[in-house]
Design a protein around this motif. Structure first.
Motif, PDB file in Angstrom:
ATOM      1  N   ASP A   1       0.805  -1.224   0.000  1.00  0.00           N
ATOM      2  CA  ASP A   1       0.000   0.000   0.000  1.00  0.00           C
ATOM      3  C   ASP A   1       0.838   1.274   0.000  1.00  0.00           C
ATOM      4  OD1 ASP A   1      -2.308  -1.481   0.050  1.00  0.00           O
ATOM      5  OD2 ASP A   1      -2.591  -1.326   2.219  1.00  0.00           O
ATOM      6  N   LEU A   2       2.150   1.164  -0.093  1.00  0.00           N
ATOM      7  CA  LEU A   2       2.999   2.350  -0.005  1.00  0.00           C
ATOM      8  C   LEU A   2       2.660   3.372  -1.091  1.00  0.00           C
ATOM      9  CD1 LEU A   2       6.541   0.916   0.806  1.00  0.00           C
ATOM     10  CD2 LEU A   2       5.175   2.445   2.239  1.00  0.00           C
ATOM     11  N   ILE A   3       2.583   4.622  -0.669  1.00  0.00           N
ATOM     12  CA  ILE A   3       2.367   5.743  -1.584  1.00  0.00           C
ATOM     13  C   ILE A   3       3.685   6.504  -1.688  1.00  0.00           C
ATOM     14  CG2 ILE A   3       1.099   7.889  -1.961  1.00  0.00           C
ATOM     15  CD1 ILE A   3      -1.162   6.706  -0.246  1.00  0.00           C
ATOM     16  N   THR A   4       4.216   6.662  -2.886  1.00  0.00           N
ATOM     17  CA  THR A   4       5.491   7.349  -3.053  1.00  0.00           C
ATOM     18  C   THR A   4       5.417   8.354  -4.196  1.00  0.00           C
ATOM     19  OG1 THR A   4       6.510   5.875  -4.691  1.00  0.00           O
ATOM     20  CG2 THR A   4       6.631   5.190  -2.366  1.00  0.00           C
ATOM     21  N   LYS A   5       6.437   9.189  -4.270  1.00  0.00           N
ATOM     22  CA  LYS A   5       6.514  10.166  -5.357  1.00  0.00           C
ATOM     23  C   LYS A   5       6.806   9.507  -6.702  1.00  0.00           C
ATOM     24  CE  LYS A   5       8.381  13.760  -2.302  1.00  0.00           C
ATOM     25  NZ  LYS A   5       9.561  14.613  -2.010  1.00  0.00           N
ATOM     26  N   ALA A   6       7.315   8.294  -6.674  1.00  0.00           N
ATOM     27  CA  ALA A   6       7.788   7.653  -7.903  1.00  0.00           C
ATOM     28  C   ALA A   6       6.744   6.773  -8.581  1.00  0.00           C
ATOM     29  CB  ALA A   6       9.037   6.820  -7.599  1.00  0.00           C
ATOM     30  N   ASN A   7       5.522   6.738  -8.060  1.00  0.00           N
ATOM     31  CA  ASN A   7       4.523   5.805  -8.599  1.00  0.00           C
ATOM     32  C   ASN A   7       3.462   6.464  -9.471  1.00  0.00           C
ATOM     33  OD1 ASN A   7       5.615   3.470  -7.537  1.00  0.00           O
ATOM     34  ND2 ASN A   7       4.455   3.599  -5.624  1.00  0.00           N
ATOM     35  N   GLY A   8       3.666   7.715  -9.874  1.00  0.00           N
ATOM     36  CA  GLY A   8       2.688   8.382 -10.728  1.00  0.00           C
ATOM     37  C   GLY A   8       2.641   7.763 -12.117  1.00  0.00           C
ATOM     38  N   LYS A   9       1.446   7.727 -12.702  1.00  0.00           N
ATOM     39  CA  LYS A   9       1.256   7.150 -14.033  1.00  0.00           C
ATOM     40  C   LYS A   9       0.524   8.151 -14.929  1.00  0.00           C
ATOM     41  CE  LYS A   9       2.831   2.988 -12.971  1.00  0.00           C
ATOM     42  NZ  LYS A   9       3.304   3.341 -11.614  1.00  0.00           N
ATOM     43  N   PRO A  10       0.794   8.122 -16.239  1.00  0.00           N
ATOM     44  CA  PRO A  10       0.052   8.990 -17.161  1.00  0.00           C
ATOM     45  C   PRO A  10      -1.451   8.771 -17.004  1.00  0.00           C
ATOM     46  CG  PRO A  10       1.912   7.987 -18.288  1.00  0.00           C
ATOM     47  CD  PRO A  10       1.821   7.321 -16.941  1.00  0.00           C
ATOM     48  N   GLY A  11      -2.196   9.867 -16.940  1.00  0.00           N
ATOM     49  CA  GLY A  11      -3.642   9.778 -16.774  1.00  0.00           C
ATOM     50  C   GLY A  11      -4.114   9.923 -15.342  1.00  0.00           C
ATOM     51  N   ASP A  12      -3.196   9.853 -14.367  1.00  0.00           N
ATOM     52  CA  ASP A  12      -3.579  10.059 -12.968  1.00  0.00           C
ATOM     53  C   ASP A  12      -4.081  11.484 -12.758  1.00  0.00           C
ATOM     54  OD1 ASP A  12      -2.835   7.509 -12.326  1.00  0.00           O
ATOM     55  OD2 ASP A  12      -0.988   8.058 -11.273  1.00  0.00           O
ATOM     56  N   LEU A  13      -5.007  11.644 -11.816  1.00  0.00           N
ATOM     57  CA  LEU A  13      -5.502  12.963 -11.445  1.00  0.00           C
ATOM     58  C   LEU A  13      -4.792  13.442 -10.189  1.00  0.00           C
ATOM     59  CD1 LEU A  13      -9.373  12.600 -11.944  1.00  0.00           C
ATOM     60  CD2 LEU A  13      -7.728  13.707 -13.466  1.00  0.00           C
ATOM     61  N   LEU A  14      -4.459  14.724 -10.150  1.00  0.00           N
ATOM     62  CA  LEU A  14      -3.840  15.327  -8.978  1.00  0.00           C
ATOM     63  C   LEU A  14      -4.946  15.866  -8.077  1.00  0.00           C
ATOM     64  CD1 LEU A  14      -1.192  16.227  -7.585  1.00  0.00           C
ATOM     65  CD2 LEU A  14      -1.387  18.378  -8.843  1.00  0.00           C
ATOM     66  N   VAL A  15      -5.027  15.345  -6.855  1.00  0.00           N
ATOM     67  CA  VAL A  15      -6.082  15.721  -5.910  1.00  0.00           C
ATOM     68  C   VAL A  15      -5.445  16.343  -4.673  1.00  0.00           C
ATOM     69  CG1 VAL A  15      -7.984  14.879  -4.484  1.00  0.00           C
ATOM     70  CG2 VAL A  15      -7.555  13.843  -6.725  1.00  0.00           C
TER      71      VAL A  15
END
Length: 241
Positions: free
Chosen positions: A119-133
């Motif tokens: 479940d780790l959330i990191t700066k390096a896991n962004g993917k094209p199409g993700d929304l910034l919330v």
């Protein structure tokens, strides 16, 4: 070590076993408001936010304090009480800490949490199409600077204090429930600075629409009057704005 100096993030992450990881951060700063209790609560919430940004659950924390020798003990107690009650609200406990004398007050936490490695959330896991919330409106730095300059209304000051001392626990829970895997805590570098870090770590681009960004009440007016925190000048120079 899952996350460390090799790929800097909001906190360090140490794998405990196949399922769990220890998440550790340290954060402290000088007073941003005049009331000791609220200063302590804000500083604690700020440190804990690094854990929430990584998908971790706080379990305990250590106080980090630097206080002037002539600061009344009652004020120090209130700072510590504000921090301790915020940590307790997060379901964690203060387990100790360290203090030194310093001409200017500084307070914060070493915060320790647990996370599922999956479940780790990191700066390096962004993917094209993700929304910034965003989980909170922006502008606390401008508002607190206006407060220091005597230009902030009491209502706007209380609004900023409420948001700064509010835990990101609910936002973290919603993120985990929706399997969010990329994120960061927006603090000293501002939205653009932290967004750039996320984009570079994830090797993606970001598009931000100004009209979609939530701001605290009064922030635009305070900014137009020049109430920018000192760090914003350094950020603009560093990030090439």
């Amino acid at each position: 070590m899952l996350v460390g100096l090799g790929k800097p993030d909001d906190a360090a992450v140490w794998r405990l076993d196949d399922d769990q990881a220890l998440v550790v951060t340290v954060d402290f700063f000088t007073p941003v408001v005049d009331t000791p209790y609220e200063y302590g609560a804000i500083a604690a919430a700020n440190a804990l936010s690094d854990l929430y940004a990584m998908g971790a659950r706080p379990i305990f924390a250590l106080n980090v304090a630097a206080m002037p020798a002539n600061l009344p003990s009652e004020m120090i107690v209130e700072i510590m009480r504000g921090g301790a009650e915020k940590v307790r609200e997060a379901g964690a406990a203060i387990a100790g800490g360290h203090s030194v004398q310093d001409p200017e007050p500084k307070y914060g936490l070493v915060a320790i949490g647990l996370a599922q490695t999956s479940d780790l959330i990191t700066k390096a896991n962004g993917k094209p199409g993700d929304l910034l919330v965003l989980s909170k409106p922006l502008g606390t730095g401008v508002t607190t600077t206006a407060l220091k300059n005597g230009m902030c209304s009491p209502g706007d000051a209380q609004q900023a204090i409420m948001w700064m001392s509010r835990l990101n626990r609910l936002a973290a829970r919603i993120a985990l429930e929706n399997k969010v895997r990329a994120g960061t805590d927006i603090t000293g570098y501002g939205l653009l600075g932290h967004a750039l870090e996320l984009a570079e770590a994830s090797q993606v681009g970001l598009q931000v629409w100004l009209s979609s960004i939530p701001f605290l009440h009064g922030v635009v007016d305070y900014a137009r009057k020049g109430n920018f925190p000192g760090g914003s000048v350094d950020n603009r120079r560093f990030f090439g704005g």
